[in-house]
Motif scaffolding. Structure first.
Motif, mmCIF file in Angstrom:
data_model
loop_
_atom_site.group_PDB
_atom_site.id
_atom_site.type_symbol
_atom_site.label_atom_id
_atom_site.label_comp_id
_atom_site.label_asym_id
_atom_site.label_seq_id
_atom_site.Cartn_x
_atom_site.Cartn_y
_atom_site.Cartn_z
ATOM 1 N N VAL A 92 1.340 -19.465 0.786
ATOM 2 C CA VAL A 92 0.695 -18.262 0.263
ATOM 3 C C VAL A 92 0.993 -17.061 1.160
ATOM 4 O O VAL A 92 1.267 -15.955 0.675
ATOM 5 C CB VAL A 92 -0.823 -18.484 0.122
ATOM 6 N N THR A 93 0.982 -17.262 2.464
ATOM 7 C CA THR A 93 1.250 -16.156 3.386
ATOM 8 C C THR A 93 2.691 -15.675 3.269
ATOM 9 O O THR A 93 2.953 -14.463 3.334
ATOM 10 C CB THR A 93 0.955 -16.583 4.836
ATOM 11 N N VAL A 94 3.627 -16.575 3.081
ATOM 12 C CA VAL A 94 5.025 -16.178 2.891
ATOM 13 C C VAL A 94 5.154 -15.305 1.647
ATOM 14 O O VAL A 94 5.837 -14.271 1.648
ATOM 15 C CB VAL A 94 5.932 -17.419 2.788
ATOM 16 N N THR A 151 9.735 -14.493 8.423
ATOM 17 C CA THR A 151 9.503 -13.927 9.757
ATOM 18 C C THR A 151 8.146 -13.252 9.851
ATOM 19 O O THR A 151 7.381 -13.474 10.795
ATOM 20 C CB THR A 151 10.614 -12.918 10.107
ATOM 21 N N GLN A 152 7.815 -12.431 8.840
ATOM 22 C CA GLN A 152 6.528 -11.748 8.871
ATOM 23 C C GLN A 152 5.376 -12.731 8.712
ATOM 24 O O GLN A 152 4.316 -12.572 9.319
ATOM 25 C CB GLN A 152 6.479 -10.695 7.772
ATOM 26 N N THR A 166 9.252 -19.205 13.214
ATOM 27 C CA THR A 166 9.874 -19.174 11.887
ATOM 28 C C THR A 166 10.330 -20.570 11.478
ATOM 29 O O THR A 166 10.243 -20.951 10.304
ATOM 30 C CB THR A 166 11.067 -18.207 11.889
ATOM 31 N N ALA A 167 10.791 -21.344 12.440
ATOM 32 C CA ALA A 167 11.225 -22.709 12.139
ATOM 33 C C ALA A 167 10.059 -23.557 11.636
ATOM 34 O O ALA A 167 10.217 -24.353 10.693
ATOM 35 C CB ALA A 167 11.839 -23.345 13.384
ATOM 36 N N TYR A 203 7.037 -26.215 7.073
ATOM 37 C CA TYR A 203 5.878 -26.320 6.186
ATOM 38 C C TYR A 203 6.265 -26.038 4.729
ATOM 39 O O TYR A 203 5.790 -26.713 3.809
ATOM 40 C CB TYR A 203 4.774 -25.358 6.624
ATOM 41 N N LEU A 204 7.136 -25.054 4.521
ATOM 42 C CA LEU A 204 7.584 -24.771 3.152
ATOM 43 C C LEU A 204 8.349 -25.956 2.567
ATOM 44 O O LEU A 204 8.162 -26.326 1.398
ATOM 45 C CB LEU A 204 8.470 -23.524 3.135
#
Length: 302
Positions: A11-13, A20-21, A30-31, A36-37
């Motif tokens: 959800v945050t992505v 990155t953000q 980021t890794a 998680y994705l």
């Protein structure tokens, strides 16, 4: 991997628009966000995001999953909120943005009433007839009146904004009262530059009807538009939350009751439900209760 965390990462992505953000907001690498994705996609058995070097976009499966993921996060936040809210007093300063007319007529009094319940909460209210960039301007809450919302923002419905086609008694005595939609084209039409310029939109017999107009005055400020109508400058579509008292007192007269201007939603808009201040959560609940219902408070006949 923890599925609740993976859900929060997904959800945050989407909300941040980049890995990155999202990693910065979640205080992860980021890794780790990528892992998680990948775990989310493996659990759901579908690709959730199209990823290019320039942008991310939701797949059809990702669009379907997003609403359920947000509901899951809402539920987890509610559990934590209910467990701790009774032991905490809301405090701090909230940054809010809203249109000038709604802020003056409805939001400012609501904020003062909220502060009577929670005196340790302060507000910074920015009024603007534009969509403020919440992230860039550090806004905690936007109250927006629209039927078109950006899908990446978190929203909660607060109420319904109805409008009315109206004119002053003096104008109608001079120019006559229009009895049909087509008769409006012979009148002095005033318009809000962002809402009704070039055409008036009505709901009639379950259908949306559009009437092209040539306005003699347009403005981006509802207060200026109201003042021009009160001065006898012509007829215009104005929100009932702003001119309700004018209609009840007879300073303005509603026209063509069978043609209702298209209603708009009143929404609370914020960037994320994660780690919301208690004051913000309570304020949104307060506004939803105050402005909600089948009939908005400004349209109720006492």
């Amino acid at each position: 991997m923890d599925r609740l965390t993976a859900t929060r990462v997904f959800v945050t992505v989407v909300e941040q628009g980049s890995l990155t953000q999202a990693a910065e907001r979640l205080d992860m690498s980021t890794a780790m966000v990528s892992r998680y994705l990948a775990a989310m996609e493996a659990w759901l058995g579908a690709r959730l995001l199209h990823r290019t070097t320039r942008r991310l976009s939701l797949t059809e499966a990702g669009q379907s999953a997003l609403a359920s993921c947000r509901q899951l996060l809402d539920l987890s936040e509610d559990v934590a909120h209910q467990a701790g809210a009774a032991r905490r007093e809301p405090s701090g300063r909230l940054r809010i943005t809203c249109s000038p007319s709604f802020a003056e007529a409805q939001l400012a009094p609501a904020l003062i009433d909220f502060q009577r319940l929670h005196p340790q909460v302060a507000f910074s209210l920015t009024v603007a007839d534009r969509s403020v960039d919440l992230a860039a301007e550090g806004i905690d809450l936007a109250v927006r009146i629209t039927n078109s919302l950006e899908p990446t923002l978190i929203t909660r419905p607060l109420g319904l904004c109805r409008s009315v086609l109206c004119a002053s008694p003096g104008y109608l005595a001079e120019r006559g009262r229009p009895e049909t939609l087509q008769a409006l084209q012979a009148h002095r039409c005033l318009a809000h530059a962002f809402v009704s310029a070039a055409q008036y939109r009505f709901r009639h017999a379950g259908q949306i009807v559009e009437l092209p107009i040539t306005d003699v005055l347009s403005t981006n400020d509802a207060a200026v538009l109201r003042r021009a109508v009160l001065a006898g400058g012509g007829l215009a579509i104005l929100p009932t939350y702003f001119v309700g008292e004018d209609l009840r007192s007879g300073r303005l007269i509603g026209l063509l009751p069978d043609y209702e201007p298209e209603p708009l939603g009143v929404h609370a808009v914020f960037l994320s439900r994660q780690h919301q201040p208690l004051a913000l959560r309570l304020l949104v609940d307060f506004l939803a209760e105050r402005f909600g219902g089948d009939t908005p408070p400004w349209d109720r006949v006492s």
